[in-house]
Design a protein around this motif. Structure first.
Motif, PDB file in Angstrom:
ATOM      1  N   VAL A  46       0.832  -1.212   0.000  1.00  0.00           N
ATOM      2  CA  VAL A  46       0.000   0.000   0.000  1.00  0.00           C
ATOM      3  C   VAL A  46       0.863   1.257   0.000  1.00  0.00           C
ATOM      4  O   VAL A  46       0.584   2.210  -0.731  1.00  0.00           O
ATOM      5  CB  VAL A  46      -0.986  -0.007   1.192  1.00  0.00           C
ATOM      6  CG1 VAL A  46      -1.724   1.319   1.309  1.00  0.00           C
ATOM      7  CG2 VAL A  46      -1.981  -1.152   1.040  1.00  0.00           C
ATOM      8  N   LEU A  47       1.923   1.272   0.792  1.00  0.00           N
ATOM      9  CA  LEU A  47       2.787   2.451   0.807  1.00  0.00           C
ATOM     10  C   LEU A  47       3.461   2.652  -0.547  1.00  0.00           C
ATOM     11  O   LEU A  47       3.546   3.780  -1.043  1.00  0.00           O
ATOM     12  CB  LEU A  47       3.831   2.349   1.911  1.00  0.00           C
ATOM     13  CG  LEU A  47       4.669   3.610   2.126  1.00  0.00           C
ATOM     14  CD1 LEU A  47       3.793   4.817   2.443  1.00  0.00           C
ATOM     15  CD2 LEU A  47       5.679   3.390   3.233  1.00  0.00           C
ATOM     16  N   GLY A  48       3.911   1.578  -1.186  1.00  0.00           N
ATOM     17  CA  GLY A  48       4.481   1.694  -2.525  1.00  0.00           C
ATOM     18  C   GLY A  48       3.477   2.258  -3.514  1.00  0.00           C
ATOM     19  O   GLY A  48       3.788   3.140  -4.324  1.00  0.00           O
ATOM     20  N   TRP A  49       2.247   1.766  -3.448  1.00  0.00           N
ATOM     21  CA  TRP A  49       1.191   2.235  -4.336  1.00  0.00           C
ATOM     22  C   TRP A  49       0.898   3.712  -4.097  1.00  0.00           C
ATOM     23  O   TRP A  49       0.747   4.492  -5.041  1.00  0.00           O
ATOM     24  CB  TRP A  49      -0.066   1.385  -4.124  1.00  0.00           C
ATOM     25  CG  TRP A  49      -1.193   1.762  -5.014  1.00  0.00           C
ATOM     26  CD1 TRP A  49      -1.368   1.408  -6.319  1.00  0.00           C
ATOM     27  CD2 TRP A  49      -2.300   2.597  -4.663  1.00  0.00           C
ATOM     28  NE1 TRP A  49      -2.530   1.970  -6.795  1.00  0.00           N
ATOM     29  CE2 TRP A  49      -3.116   2.701  -5.801  1.00  0.00           C
ATOM     30  CE3 TRP A  49      -2.676   3.252  -3.506  1.00  0.00           C
ATOM     31  CZ2 TRP A  49      -4.291   3.433  -5.808  1.00  0.00           C
ATOM     32  CZ3 TRP A  49      -3.846   3.989  -3.508  1.00  0.00           C
ATOM     33  CH2 TRP A  49      -4.638   4.078  -4.656  1.00  0.00           C
ATOM     34  N   LEU A  50       0.835   4.105  -2.829  1.00  0.00           N
ATOM     35  CA  LEU A  50       0.569   5.508  -2.516  1.00  0.00           C
ATOM     36  C   LEU A  50       1.693   6.420  -2.985  1.00  0.00           C
ATOM     37  O   LEU A  50       1.440   7.490  -3.549  1.00  0.00           O
ATOM     38  CB  LEU A  50       0.369   5.672  -1.004  1.00  0.00           C
ATOM     39  CG  LEU A  50      -0.937   5.135  -0.434  1.00  0.00           C
ATOM     40  CD1 LEU A  50      -0.898   5.188   1.090  1.00  0.00           C
ATOM     41  CD2 LEU A  50      -2.133   5.885  -0.980  1.00  0.00           C
ATOM     42  N   VAL A  51       2.930   6.020  -2.744  1.00  0.00           N
ATOM     43  CA  VAL A  51       4.078   6.850  -3.112  1.00  0.00           C
ATOM     44  C   VAL A  51       4.138   7.061  -4.625  1.00  0.00           C
ATOM     45  O   VAL A  51       4.396   8.165  -5.097  1.00  0.00           O
ATOM     46  CB  VAL A  51       5.389   6.231  -2.587  1.00  0.00           C
ATOM     47  CG1 VAL A  51       6.608   6.860  -3.224  1.00  0.00           C
ATOM     48  CG2 VAL A  51       5.459   6.372  -1.070  1.00  0.00           C
ATOM     49  N   ALA A  52       3.888   6.019  -5.384  1.00  0.00           N
ATOM     50  CA  ALA A  52       3.981   6.138  -6.843  1.00  0.00           C
ATOM     51  C   ALA A  52       2.715   6.695  -7.472  1.00  0.00           C
ATOM     52  O   ALA A  52       2.766   7.211  -8.589  1.00  0.00           O
ATOM     53  CB  ALA A  52       4.292   4.774  -7.452  1.00  0.00           C
ATOM     54  N   GLY A  53       1.604   6.601  -6.791  1.00  0.00           N
ATOM     55  CA  GLY A  53       0.346   7.043  -7.375  1.00  0.00           C
ATOM     56  C   GLY A  53      -0.210   8.299  -6.744  1.00  0.00           C
ATOM     57  O   GLY A  53      -0.091   9.395  -7.276  1.00  0.00           O
ATOM     58  N   LEU A  54      -0.759   8.161  -5.573  1.00  0.00           N
ATOM     59  CA  LEU A  54      -1.439   9.273  -4.917  1.00  0.00           C
ATOM     60  C   LEU A  54      -0.506  10.426  -4.581  1.00  0.00           C
ATOM     61  O   LEU A  54      -0.847  11.590  -4.749  1.00  0.00           O
ATOM     62  CB  LEU A  54      -2.125   8.772  -3.633  1.00  0.00           C
ATOM     63  CG  LEU A  54      -3.009   9.770  -2.895  1.00  0.00           C
ATOM     64  CD1 LEU A  54      -4.181  10.192  -3.770  1.00  0.00           C
ATOM     65  CD2 LEU A  54      -3.502   9.184  -1.592  1.00  0.00           C
ATOM     66  N   TRP A  55       0.697  10.117  -4.125  1.00  0.00           N
ATOM     67  CA  TRP A  55       1.633  11.172  -3.720  1.00  0.00           C
ATOM     68  C   TRP A  55       2.045  12.052  -4.890  1.00  0.00           C
ATOM     69  O   TRP A  55       2.541  13.156  -4.683  1.00  0.00           O
ATOM     70  CB  TRP A  55       2.899  10.561  -3.129  1.00  0.00           C
ATOM     71  CG  TRP A  55       2.928  10.179  -1.680  1.00  0.00           C
ATOM     72  CD1 TRP A  55       4.053  10.125  -0.928  1.00  0.00           C
ATOM     73  CD2 TRP A  55       1.877   9.760  -0.805  1.00  0.00           C
ATOM     74  NE1 TRP A  55       3.754   9.695   0.350  1.00  0.00           N
ATOM     75  CE2 TRP A  55       2.417   9.469   0.447  1.00  0.00           C
ATOM     76  CE3 TRP A  55       0.507   9.602  -0.971  1.00  0.00           C
ATOM     77  CZ2 TRP A  55       1.658   9.041   1.525  1.00  0.00           C
ATOM     78  CZ3 TRP A  55      -0.266   9.165   0.098  1.00  0.00           C
ATOM     79  CH2 TRP A  55       0.319   8.901   1.325  1.00  0.00           C
ATOM     80  N   THR A  56       1.892  11.569  -6.126  1.00  0.00           N
ATOM     81  CA  THR A  56       2.305  12.351  -7.294  1.00  0.00           C
ATOM     82  C   THR A  56       1.220  13.317  -7.770  1.00  0.00           C
ATOM     83  O   THR A  56       1.478  14.105  -8.676  1.00  0.00           O
ATOM     84  CB  THR A  56       2.675  11.419  -8.467  1.00  0.00           C
ATOM     85  OG1 THR A  56       1.514  10.673  -8.852  1.00  0.00           O
ATOM     86  CG2 THR A  56       3.803  10.483  -8.081  1.00  0.00           C
ATOM     87  N   ARG A  57       0.066  13.274  -7.176  1.00  0.00           N
ATOM     88  CA  ARG A  57      -1.023  14.151  -7.616  1.00  0.00           C
ATOM     89  C   ARG A  57      -0.739  15.590  -7.222  1.00  0.00           C
ATOM     90  O   ARG A  57      -0.415  15.869  -6.074  1.00  0.00           O
ATOM     91  CB  ARG A  57      -2.352  13.689  -7.026  1.00  0.00           C
ATOM     92  CG  ARG A  57      -2.762  12.355  -7.591  1.00  0.00           C
ATOM     93  CD  ARG A  57      -4.065  11.892  -7.051  1.00  0.00           C
ATOM     94  NE  ARG A  57      -4.300  10.547  -7.579  1.00  0.00           N
ATOM     95  CZ  ARG A  57      -5.483  10.084  -7.898  1.00  0.00           C
ATOM     96  NH1 ARG A  57      -6.546  10.824  -7.727  1.00  0.00           N
ATOM     97  NH2 ARG A  57      -5.605   8.878  -8.364  1.00  0.00           N
ATOM     98  N   PRO A  58      -0.877  16.492  -8.170  1.00  0.00           N
ATOM     99  CA  PRO A  58      -0.626  17.902  -7.866  1.00  0.00           C
ATOM    100  C   PRO A  58      -1.595  18.405  -6.796  1.00  0.00           C
ATOM    101  O   PRO A  58      -2.773  18.091  -6.817  1.00  0.00           O
ATOM    102  CB  PRO A  58      -0.882  18.617  -9.191  1.00  0.00           C
ATOM    103  CG  PRO A  58      -0.899  17.554 -10.234  1.00  0.00           C
ATOM    104  CD  PRO A  58      -1.249  16.276  -9.559  1.00  0.00           C
ATOM    105  N   GLY A  59      -1.072  19.153  -5.859  1.00  0.00           N
ATOM    106  CA  GLY A  59      -1.915  19.761  -4.843  1.00  0.00           C
ATOM    107  C   GLY A  59      -2.381  18.839  -3.735  1.00  0.00           C
ATOM    108  O   GLY A  59      -3.255  19.215  -2.958  1.00  0.00           O
ATOM    109  N   LEU A  60      -1.827  17.644  -3.649  1.00  0.00           N
ATOM    110  CA  LEU A  60      -2.234  16.734  -2.575  1.00  0.00           C
ATOM    111  C   LEU A  60      -1.824  17.338  -1.234  1.00  0.00           C
ATOM    112  O   LEU A  60      -0.654  17.639  -1.016  1.00  0.00           O
ATOM    113  CB  LEU A  60      -1.568  15.361  -2.757  1.00  0.00           C
ATOM    114  CG  LEU A  60      -1.957  14.322  -1.719  1.00  0.00           C
ATOM    115  CD1 LEU A  60      -3.397  13.850  -1.948  1.00  0.00           C
ATOM    116  CD2 LEU A  60      -1.010  13.137  -1.764  1.00  0.00           C
ATOM    117  N   PRO A  61      -2.762  17.522  -0.341  1.00  0.00           N
ATOM    118  CA  PRO A  61      -2.429  18.150   0.939  1.00  0.00           C
ATOM    119  C   PRO A  61      -1.480  17.294   1.776  1.00  0.00           C
ATOM    120  O   PRO A  61      -1.556  16.063   1.760  1.00  0.00           O
ATOM    121  CB  PRO A  61      -3.787  18.266   1.650  1.00  0.00           C
ATOM    122  CG  PRO A  61      -4.823  18.070   0.596  1.00  0.00           C
ATOM    123  CD  PRO A  61      -4.198  17.242  -0.479  1.00  0.00           C
ATOM    124  N   ALA A  62      -0.606  17.946   2.517  1.00  0.00           N
ATOM    125  CA  ALA A  62       0.363  17.248   3.366  1.00  0.00           C
ATOM    126  C   ALA A  62      -0.331  16.401   4.425  1.00  0.00           C
ATOM    127  O   ALA A  62       0.169  15.347   4.815  1.00  0.00           O
ATOM    128  CB  ALA A  62       1.298  18.256   4.023  1.00  0.00           C
TER     129      ALA A  62
END
Length: 136
Positions: A46-62
């Protein structure tokens, strides 16, 4: 300090999920710790998926990263539980089982993280490229 409530919330949920796996798959100190292996493998994926997918979305809040990564997955996966299980297996006279558990943890963890990174990259959101004029 602003992210502390987000980490706390994620940590609360992750701890509850981890407890659920431990209750569903209990084990003695001298038995193979399947619940820890499963939780850590799922967490690595899940962390790998998030780092490569969700974390790359512009404007994703911290706070989203703090809630899901540090909070939820940080409490769901446990390096310390791996070490305690290894020491307990060795002390109980089962060093081969401990080495097998360590090998399984490393192989499944790295494999799950790599798979998560690959699948997360497939769902990466790319910025839109403006049409420079008259695409038919």
């Amino acid at each position: 300090m602003r992210l502390a409530p987000a980490v706390f919330l994620g940590g609360t949920v992750g701890t509850g999920l981890r407890l659920g796996i431990d209750l569903a798959l209990p084990h003695a100190d001298t038995a193979f710790p399947a619940s820890t292996l499963i939780a850590n493998t799922i967490g690595a994926f899940v962390l790998g998926w998030l780092v490569a997918g969700l974390w790359t979305r512009p404007g994703l809040p911290a706070w989203v990263k703090a809630t899901l990564g540090t909070g939820l997955l940080g409490s769901f996966t446990t390096y310390s539980a791996v070490m305690v299980s290894l020491v307990a297996l060795g002390a109980a006279g089962f060093p081969a089982l401990g080495w097998g558990y360590l090998a399984a943890t490393l192989l499944l963890g790295f494999g799950a993280a790599a798979l998560g990174l690959r699948l997360g990259a497939l769902h990466r959101v790319l910025p839109e490229i403006p049409d420079a004029g008259g695409t038919p």
